[in-house]
Design a protein around this motif. Structure first.
Motif, short mmCIF file in Angstrom:
data_model
loop_
_atom_site.label_atom_id
_atom_site.label_comp_id
_atom_site.label_asym_id
_atom_site.label_seq_id
_atom_site.Cartn_x
_atom_site.Cartn_y
_atom_site.Cartn_z
N GLY A 143 0.77 -1.24 0.00
CA GLY A 143 0.00 0.00 0.00
C GLY A 143 0.80 1.28 0.00
N ASN A 144 2.16 1.22 0.10
CA ASN A 144 2.92 2.47 0.15
C ASN A 144 3.43 2.91 -1.23
N GLY A 145 3.12 2.13 -2.26
CA GLY A 145 3.46 2.56 -3.62
C GLY A 145 4.82 2.12 -4.13
N ILE A 146 5.57 1.35 -3.35
CA ILE A 146 6.88 0.88 -3.78
C ILE A 146 6.81 -0.58 -4.21
N LYS A 147 7.29 -0.85 -5.42
CA LYS A 147 7.46 -2.22 -5.89
C LYS A 147 8.58 -2.23 -6.92
N PHE A 148 9.08 -3.41 -7.24
CA PHE A 148 10.14 -3.56 -8.23
C PHE A 148 9.54 -4.18 -9.49
N ILE A 149 9.86 -3.58 -10.64
CA ILE A 149 9.30 -4.06 -11.90
C ILE A 149 10.40 -4.19 -12.96
N PRO A 150 10.20 -5.02 -13.98
CA PRO A 150 11.14 -5.06 -15.10
C PRO A 150 10.99 -3.82 -15.96
N PHE A 151 12.11 -3.26 -16.41
CA PHE A 151 12.09 -2.00 -17.16
C PHE A 151 13.11 -2.08 -18.29
N ILE A 152 12.64 -1.83 -19.51
CA ILE A 152 13.50 -1.84 -20.69
C ILE A 152 14.05 -0.43 -20.90
N THR A 153 15.37 -0.28 -20.96
CA THR A 153 15.99 1.03 -21.12
C THR A 153 16.92 1.02 -22.33
N ALA A 154 16.59 1.83 -23.33
CA ALA A 154 17.42 1.92 -24.53
C ALA A 154 18.70 2.69 -24.24
N TYR A 155 19.76 2.37 -24.99
CA TYR A 155 21.00 3.13 -24.86
C TYR A 155 21.75 3.11 -26.19
N THR A 156 22.72 4.00 -26.29
CA THR A 156 23.61 4.05 -27.46
C THR A 156 25.05 3.98 -26.97
N ALA A 157 25.99 4.01 -27.90
CA ALA A 157 27.41 3.97 -27.54
C ALA A 157 27.81 5.18 -26.72
N GLU A 158 27.05 6.27 -26.83
CA GLU A 158 27.38 7.51 -26.09
C GLU A 158 26.68 7.60 -24.74
N SER A 159 25.78 6.68 -24.43
CA SER A 159 25.00 6.76 -23.21
C SER A 159 25.83 6.44 -21.96
N ASN A 160 25.44 7.03 -20.84
CA ASN A 160 26.02 6.65 -19.55
C ASN A 160 25.31 5.38 -19.08
N ILE A 161 26.02 4.27 -19.12
CA ILE A 161 25.43 3.01 -18.66
C ILE A 161 26.13 2.49 -17.41
N ASP A 162 26.86 3.38 -16.74
CA ASP A 162 27.55 2.97 -15.51
C ASP A 162 26.57 2.48 -14.45
#
Length: 312
Positions: A76-95
């Motif tokens: 009921g507090n609004g926090i949960k963990f979900i799968p999330f797809i995140t696009a990136y490129t060679a220039e993206s910060n993926i650290d």
């Protein structure tokens, strides 16, 4: 018990106030309006390091916040963990991917990629639903002995006079309060829709053409825009059409039923201002988190508490 006043009732202000309480400080919270009037109330609020610098500190803050959310999953507090797809490129910060626990992030397969994405990660990340989580945090603050007052502060001098320690979490409001030329709005328009039957994803690879879907418990948030130095808080029908077109271009065939169109101004800065004020040394600035307030707020709050404990 040392007294601290936190100014600002969005996610950065609330987490700062609670973390300081947990560190033994007596905390007051002040804002010009309640949390339901803050930018934090409007956003999709998924753990996603979007448009925030500096990179090294952001990675640390985001990691600490991820760990805190893992201990804060309560019915009921609004926090949960979900799968999330995140696009990136060679220039993206993926650290940020290297900061996640083992097994919580992997490369997406070609078949899993929404249309228009060349590369993406699938990560298991926190989702914070503001309409549930912010009231939960506010009540937690009050039950821990916190005091709240609505008050508009108009100058740094007035801010500094509030308490022995003052934490400035005023977001975009700090632009006029601190005469901060570096701080500026990044306009976001989003669509709150009936819950969709597609994976949650974000494609931030094209500046000015941010696209995402965040599925929450009762609805879905479709975005969005990321317009720099745009102060327009009015709904733009052209942006709504643009958002829907991008959704179609990503391969989504489901027709979303729009419940609400929302506009908010993210507090964007070349780097988060996280430091003591030079002229008012009892004032600590904690603002300019761009589109990543929910992603890093707990991490900033933890480091802030450590800093004040050493000064106390």
């Amino acid at each position: 018990m040392t007294s601290v006043t936190v100014v600002g009732s969005g996610i950065v202000g609330l987490t700062s106030a609670i973390m300081l309480q947990e560190s033994g400080f007596s905390v007051k919270l002040i804002s010009k309006a309640g949390f339901e009037k803050s930018l934090s109330w409007k956003v999709g609020a998924i753990w996603f390091p979007f448009e925030i610098q500096p990179k090294e500190k952001t990675n640390r803050w985001a990691t600490l916040a991820y760990q805190r959310y893992a201990t804060d999953v309560i019915e009921g507090n609004g926090i949960k963990f979900i799968p999330f797809i995140t696009a990136y490129t060679a220039e993206s910060n993926i650290d940020w991917t290297s900061q996640l626990p083992a097994g919580k992030v992997r490369q997406a397969t070609r078949e899993e990629l929404p249309k228009g994405m060349e590369m993406a990660f699938i990560s298991h990340v926190p989702l914070a639903e503001p309409l549930l989580y912010l009231p939960y945090l506010f009540e937690k603050f009050l039950q821990s002995g916190g005091e709240y007052k609505e008050l508009e502060i108009s100058s740094l001098k007035e801010l500094a006079a509030l308490d022995s320690w003052v934490i400035n979490c005023t977001g975009l409001g700090a632009k006029s309060l601190c005469n901060d030329d570096d701080l500026h709005p990044m306009r976001g328009q989003i669509l709150r829709c009936n819950k969709m039957k597609i994976p949650s994803f974000a494609n931030p690879t094209k500046r000015g053409a941010l696209s995402y879907v965040i599925n929450r418990s009762e609805d879905s948030v479709i975005g969005g825009t990321d317009y720099e130095n745009d102060w327009n808080e009015s709904i733009d029908p052209a942006d709504t059409e643009l958002i829907l077109n991008r959704l179609t271009e990503s391969g989504v065939t489901e027709n979303p039923e729009i419940l609400e169109v929302i506009v908010g101004l993210r507090p964007r800065r070349s780097a988060v201002r996280f430091e003591f004020d030079l002229n008012y040394p009892n004032v600590f600035h904690n603002y300019g988190h761009g589109g990543a307030g929910f992603t890093v707020a707990w991490g900033c709050a933890m480091e802030l508490a450590e800093i004040l404990e050493k000064r106390n």
